[in-house]
Scaffold this motif. Structure first.
Motif, PDB file in Angstrom:
ATOM      1  N   CYS A 134      -3.777   8.237  -6.068  1.00 46.68           N
ATOM      2  CA  CYS A 134      -5.191   8.503  -6.332  1.00 46.68           C
ATOM      3  C   CYS A 134      -6.004   7.270  -6.707  1.00 46.68           C
ATOM      4  O   CYS A 134      -5.546   6.396  -7.413  1.00 46.68           O
ATOM      5  CB  CYS A 134      -5.324   9.542  -7.403  1.00 46.68           C
ATOM      6  SG  CYS A 134      -4.990  11.121  -6.689  1.00 46.68           S
ATOM      7  N   VAL A 135      -7.204   7.253  -6.216  1.00 40.22           N
ATOM      8  CA  VAL A 135      -8.062   6.090  -6.384  1.00 40.22           C
ATOM      9  C   VAL A 135      -9.410   6.502  -6.941  1.00 40.22           C
ATOM     10  O   VAL A 135      -9.794   7.641  -6.893  1.00 40.22           O
ATOM     11  CB  VAL A 135      -8.264   5.370  -5.043  1.00 40.22           C
ATOM     12  CG1 VAL A 135      -6.958   4.854  -4.528  1.00 40.22           C
ATOM     13  CG2 VAL A 135      -8.924   6.284  -4.038  1.00 40.22           C
ATOM     14  N   GLN A 136     -10.102   5.546  -7.462  1.00 38.29           N
ATOM     15  CA  GLN A 136     -11.420   5.786  -7.986  1.00 38.29           C
ATOM     16  C   GLN A 136     -12.293   4.604  -7.618  1.00 38.29           C
ATOM     17  O   GLN A 136     -11.803   3.496  -7.502  1.00 38.29           O
ATOM     18  CB  GLN A 136     -11.334   5.900  -9.510  1.00 38.29           C
ATOM     19  CG  GLN A 136     -12.250   6.938 -10.053  1.00 38.29           C
ATOM     20  CD  GLN A 136     -11.992   7.167 -11.523  1.00 38.29           C
ATOM     21  OE1 GLN A 136     -11.138   6.526 -12.116  1.00 38.29           O
ATOM     22  NE2 GLN A 136     -12.727   8.051 -12.094  1.00 38.29           N
ATOM     23  N   ILE A 137     -13.568   4.838  -7.455  1.00 38.20           N
ATOM     24  CA  ILE A 137     -14.448   3.736  -7.074  1.00 38.20           C
ATOM     25  C   ILE A 137     -15.517   3.514  -8.123  1.00 38.20           C
ATOM     26  O   ILE A 137     -15.943   4.430  -8.787  1.00 38.20           O
ATOM     27  CB  ILE A 137     -15.133   4.003  -5.728  1.00 38.20           C
ATOM     28  CG1 ILE A 137     -15.943   2.783  -5.314  1.00 38.20           C
ATOM     29  CG2 ILE A 137     -16.009   5.215  -5.777  1.00 38.20           C
ATOM     30  CD1 ILE A 137     -16.488   2.872  -3.926  1.00 38.20           C
ATOM     31  N   VAL A 169     -12.762  -6.885  -4.786  1.00 38.49           N
ATOM     32  CA  VAL A 169     -11.762  -5.865  -5.139  1.00 38.49           C
ATOM     33  C   VAL A 169     -10.700  -6.536  -6.015  1.00 38.49           C
ATOM     34  O   VAL A 169     -10.112  -7.534  -5.605  1.00 38.49           O
ATOM     35  CB  VAL A 169     -11.078  -5.288  -3.882  1.00 38.49           C
ATOM     36  CG1 VAL A 169     -10.114  -4.169  -4.259  1.00 38.49           C
ATOM     37  CG2 VAL A 169     -12.112  -4.790  -2.883  1.00 38.49           C
ATOM     38  N   PRO A 170     -10.477  -6.025  -7.209  1.00 38.99           N
ATOM     39  CA  PRO A 170      -9.455  -6.645  -8.064  1.00 38.99           C
ATOM     40  C   PRO A 170      -8.037  -6.271  -7.647  1.00 38.99           C
ATOM     41  O   PRO A 170      -7.786  -5.144  -7.213  1.00 38.99           O
ATOM     42  CB  PRO A 170      -9.773  -6.073  -9.453  1.00 38.99           C
ATOM     43  CG  PRO A 170     -10.455  -4.777  -9.194  1.00 38.99           C
ATOM     44  CD  PRO A 170     -11.142  -4.897  -7.859  1.00 38.99           C
ATOM     45  N   LEU A 171      -7.140  -7.228  -7.780  1.00 45.83           N
ATOM     46  CA  LEU A 171      -5.711  -6.912  -7.631  1.00 45.83           C
ATOM     47  C   LEU A 171      -5.295  -6.068  -8.822  1.00 45.83           C
ATOM     48  O   LEU A 171      -5.793  -6.259  -9.927  1.00 45.83           O
ATOM     49  CB  LEU A 171      -4.882  -8.202  -7.634  1.00 45.83           C
ATOM     50  CG  LEU A 171      -5.009  -9.084  -6.406  1.00 45.83           C
ATOM     51  CD1 LEU A 171      -4.483 -10.482  -6.715  1.00 45.83           C
ATOM     52  CD2 LEU A 171      -4.249  -8.476  -5.249  1.00 45.83           C
ATOM     53  N   THR A 172      -4.403  -5.145  -8.608  1.00 41.74           N
ATOM     54  CA  THR A 172      -3.986  -4.298  -9.712  1.00 41.74           C
ATOM     55  C   THR A 172      -2.510  -3.933  -9.580  1.00 41.74           C
ATOM     56  O   THR A 172      -1.953  -3.963  -8.481  1.00 41.74           O
ATOM     57  CB  THR A 172      -4.852  -3.024  -9.783  1.00 41.74           C
ATOM     58  OG1 THR A 172      -4.448  -2.245 -10.903  1.00 41.74           O
ATOM     59  CG2 THR A 172      -4.701  -2.183  -8.536  1.00 41.74           C
ATOM     60  N   VAL A 231      -1.980   2.576 -10.489  1.00 39.12           N
ATOM     61  CA  VAL A 231      -2.984   3.436  -9.852  1.00 39.12           C
ATOM     62  C   VAL A 231      -4.206   3.642 -10.738  1.00 39.12           C
ATOM     63  O   VAL A 231      -5.301   3.861 -10.231  1.00 39.12           O
ATOM     64  CB  VAL A 231      -2.421   4.824  -9.466  1.00 39.12           C
ATOM     65  CG1 VAL A 231      -1.570   4.741  -8.238  1.00 39.12           C
ATOM     66  CG2 VAL A 231      -1.692   5.470 -10.613  1.00 39.12           C
ATOM     67  N   MET A 272      -6.868   1.192  -9.866  1.00 36.23           N
ATOM     68  CA  MET A 272      -7.053   0.912  -8.438  1.00 36.23           C
ATOM     69  C   MET A 272      -8.462   1.201  -7.952  1.00 36.23           C
ATOM     70  O   MET A 272      -9.145   2.061  -8.450  1.00 36.23           O
ATOM     71  CB  MET A 272      -6.074   1.743  -7.612  1.00 36.23           C
ATOM     72  CG  MET A 272      -4.743   1.055  -7.464  1.00 36.23           C
ATOM     73  SD  MET A 272      -3.589   2.107  -6.647  1.00 36.23           S
ATOM     74  CE  MET A 272      -4.341   2.307  -5.064  1.00 36.23           C
ATOM     75  N   SER A 273      -8.832   0.474  -6.927  1.00 35.35           N
ATOM     76  CA  SER A 273     -10.055   0.733  -6.196  1.00 35.35           C
ATOM     77  C   SER A 273     -11.320   0.620  -7.025  1.00 35.35           C
ATOM     78  O   SER A 273     -12.262   1.359  -6.839  1.00 35.35           O
ATOM     79  CB  SER A 273     -10.005   2.108  -5.538  1.00 35.35           C
ATOM     80  OG  SER A 273      -9.064   2.065  -4.540  1.00 35.35           O
ATOM     81  N   LEU A 303     -13.948  -1.127  -6.717  1.00 35.50           N
ATOM     82  CA  LEU A 303     -14.579  -1.973  -5.712  1.00 35.50           C
ATOM     83  C   LEU A 303     -15.996  -2.283  -6.162  1.00 35.50           C
ATOM     84  O   LEU A 303     -16.741  -1.376  -6.484  1.00 35.50           O
ATOM     85  CB  LEU A 303     -14.645  -1.231  -4.378  1.00 35.50           C
ATOM     86  CG  LEU A 303     -13.333  -0.799  -3.780  1.00 35.50           C
ATOM     87  CD1 LEU A 303     -13.521   0.473  -3.002  1.00 35.50           C
ATOM     88  CD2 LEU A 303     -12.840  -1.870  -2.871  1.00 35.50           C
ATOM     89  N   PHE A 304     -16.342  -3.531  -6.171  1.00 33.62           N
ATOM     90  CA  PHE A 304     -17.664  -3.896  -6.660  1.00 33.62           C
ATOM     91  C   PHE A 304     -18.504  -4.442  -5.510  1.00 33.62           C
ATOM     92  O   PHE A 304     -18.069  -5.302  -4.752  1.00 33.62           O
ATOM     93  CB  PHE A 304     -17.555  -4.950  -7.762  1.00 33.62           C
ATOM     94  CG  PHE A 304     -16.573  -4.580  -8.842  1.00 33.62           C
ATOM     95  CD1 PHE A 304     -16.527  -3.289  -9.347  1.00 33.62           C
ATOM     96  CD2 PHE A 304     -15.687  -5.517  -9.331  1.00 33.62           C
ATOM     97  CE1 PHE A 304     -15.627  -2.945 -10.332  1.00 33.62           C
ATOM     98  CE2 PHE A 304     -14.784  -5.182 -10.329  1.00 33.62           C
ATOM     99  CZ  PHE A 304     -14.748  -3.892 -10.830  1.00 33.62           C
TER     100      PHE A 304
END
Lengths: 288, 118
Positions: free
Chosen positions: B10-13, B51-54, B57, B60-61, B63-64
Motif C-alpha cells: 500500500c502506498v500513499q501520496i 520521490v524519496p527513497l524509503t 511501506v 512510500m510514495s 511524491l512531491f
C-alpha cells in the motif's frame, strides 16, 4: 489434479512464466485460468524448492520491510547476486517462503514450507511480489485500480481504499462494460500505447486485456464533477496508486519515466462521482 | 497509511505545492543538501517531481511536485550554498524583491522539514 503438478506455465499480462520443481506444486485457483503453454524461453523462471535453504540473510542488509501495526508481510535483503525475500504467512505470521531473485529479475528460487509433500510457491503474498518484480523487467507497472472496457475504450479508475473502485466497476458492468478487474491491474506498454491486463486473484477469472484510454482518479461526491490533470500533477497523482518498493533509485526512475509517458499519452482526470448510472453518461460527455 | 484489502504494497501520496506561508524554517539549505541524495527527481515541463527513497511501506510514495520556483531552488542547492546564497539566486532569476524570496525559501524549507519528518 489440474492445480497440482511439477511444472506450470503461465501467461500474465503477456509475460511468460514457468514454475518447476522436483516436488508437487499446488497453485491457488486464481492462477488456473492463466495457465498457458510456453513455446519460447520464459520471461520469468521460478525454481520451486521444498523446505528451507541452508543459508540465512543474517549478514545481509535489510533494504525494505512491508509491515503494519499488526502483521508482517515481507522483508527484502540486498545480496550479492540480487535480492533476498522473507515472506510471512498472513494468518500465523510465520515464515512462508524464502526467495532469491537474480539481478536481472528473471530467475527466482522460491523455498516453501511443505504440507503433505506439496508446496505452494505462489501463495499470497509471494505471487503478487513476483508479479511486481516481473513488471520491472519491462515497460510495465502494477496498479491499485479497476478498469472497465466497453469494447472500444478501457477506462481505468484509481483511488484510495474506499474511493469507489468496486462501485464504479459495478456501475460500468451494469452499463454493459467488461470489468478487467476491480482491484489490481498491470499496465503494459505496446507499440501503439498502453494495455491494461488483469492478474490472478484469490478467485478464478479469465485473463482480460483492454487498451488504456483514460485514467480517472476517483472520489465520492454529492455531484458528478471532473477536472483534467496535466504535467507533474498528473504523473504524481497516478503514480501514487502504483504498487512499488521505493528502496532503489533505478526502480523510482523507471516508474517516473513510465508514468510520465502514460500521462502524456492518456488523459488523466480527477473525478468526483455520484454512485449511480449518471456517472457513465457524465464521463462519456466529458471525454469528447 | 492506507491498507487495501488485497494488497501488501500500500502506498500513499502527498502532492505538494511549495509556496505556503510558513515563516520559521527549522531546516536550512545545508541540511537539505545532505538529504538530496535520498531523492530521485524528474523534470516534467516546468515542474519537478521528487520521490524519496524509503525502506518501508509506511513512508512510500511521498511524491512531491515542485513548482518552477521550488524546482529552481532544489536544482541550485549545492555543497557550500547558504540560505542567503539561494535567496540571491532566486532574486536574480525571477526578478522579485528580497523579502519575497526570503519568504519563499523559508516556506520551502518548512515544507520539506514537515514532509521529511512524516
Amino acid at each position: 489434479m489440474e492445480n497440482q503438478q511439477k511444472t506450470f506455465s503461465l501467461s500474465i499480462a503477456d509475460f511468460a512464466i514457468q514454475l518447476h520443481s522436483e516436488s508437487l506444486i499446488e497453485l491457488e485457483d486464481g492462477y488456473l485460468p492463466f495457465l498457458k503453454n510456453i513455446v519460447n524461453k520464459p520471461d520469468i523462471d521460478i525454481e520451486c524448492i521444498a523446505g528451507w535453504p541452508d543459508f540465512s540473510f543474517d549478514e545481509s542488509q535489510k533494504v525494505f520491510e512491508a509491515k503494519n501495526e499488526v502483521q508482517k508481510f515481507y522483508a527484502i535483503y540486498s545480496i550479492n547476486s540480487g535480492l533476498g525475500f522473507v515472506v510471512y504467512n498472513q494468518q500465523t505470521n510465520e515464515i512462508q517462503q524464502i526467495a532469491l531473485l537474480n539481478e536481472h529479475f528473471t530467475h527466482w528460487k522460491v523455498y516453501s514450507v511443505t504440507l503433505d509433500d506439496i508446496i505452494m510457491p505462489l501463495k499470497y503474498p509471494m505471487g503478487p511480489i513476483i508479479m511486481h518484480y516481473m513488471t520491472l523487467t519491462s515497460d510495465a507497472v502494477m496498479m491499485h485500480a479497476s478498469c472497465a472496457f466497453d469494447g472500444e475504450k478501457g477506462r481505468m479508475f484509481s483511488g484510495f481504499s474506499g474511493a469507489g473502485k468496486s462501485t464504479m466497476s459495478m456501475i460500468w458492468s451494469q452499463a454493459g462494460s467488461q470489468i478487467v478487474n476491480d482491484d489490481r491491474l498491470i499496465i503494459r506498454k505496446t507499440d501503439n500505447g498502453f494495455n491494461v491486463h488483469n492478474t490472478p486473484m484469490y478467485y478464478k477469472d479469465m485473463p482480460k486485456v483492454a487498451p488504456l484510454s483514460a485514467v480517472y482518479l476517483i472520489s465520492h461526491s454529492p455531484e458528478n464533477k471532473i477536472k483534467k490533470l496535466a504535467g507533474a500533477m498528473a504523473v504524481t497523482r497516478v503514480m501514487a496508486f502504483c504498487i512499488q518498493n521505493n528502496f532503489d533509485k533505478q526502480f523510482i526512475q523507471k516508474r517516473l519515466r513510465i508514468f510520465t509517458e502514460i500521462s502524456m499519452q492518456v488523459p488523466v482526470y480527477d473525478l468526483g462521482f455520484v454512485p449511480n448510472q449518471s456517472v457513465v453518461q457524465f464521463i462519456k460527455a466529458h471525454e469528447a | 497509511m492506507i491498507i487495501c484489502k488485497f494488497c501488501v504494497f500500500c502506498v500513499q501520496i502527498l502532492a505538494f505545492k511549495s509556496r505556503l506561508n510558513i515563516q520559521k524554517p527549522k531546516m536550512d539549505i545545508q541540511t537539505l543538501y545532505k538529504m538530496k541524495s535520498k531523492f530521485v527527481a524528474r523534470k516534467v515541463g516546468n515542474e519537478l517531481i521528487i520521490v524519496p527513497l524509503t525502506d518501508n511501506v509506511a513512508q512510500m510514495s511521498e511524491l512531491f511536485t515542485l513548482n518552477e520556483t521550488a524546482k529552481f531552488l532544489w536544482e541550485n542547492i549545492s555543497e557550500h550554498a547558504s540560505n542567503e546564497d539561494i535567496e540571491k539566486l532566486l532574486t536574480d532569476e525571477f526578478e522579485v524583491d528580497a523579502e519575497t524570496t526570503r519568504r519563499d525559501v523559508a516556506a520551502f524549507l518548512s515544507n520539506m522539514d514537515i514532509l521529511l519528518k512524516k
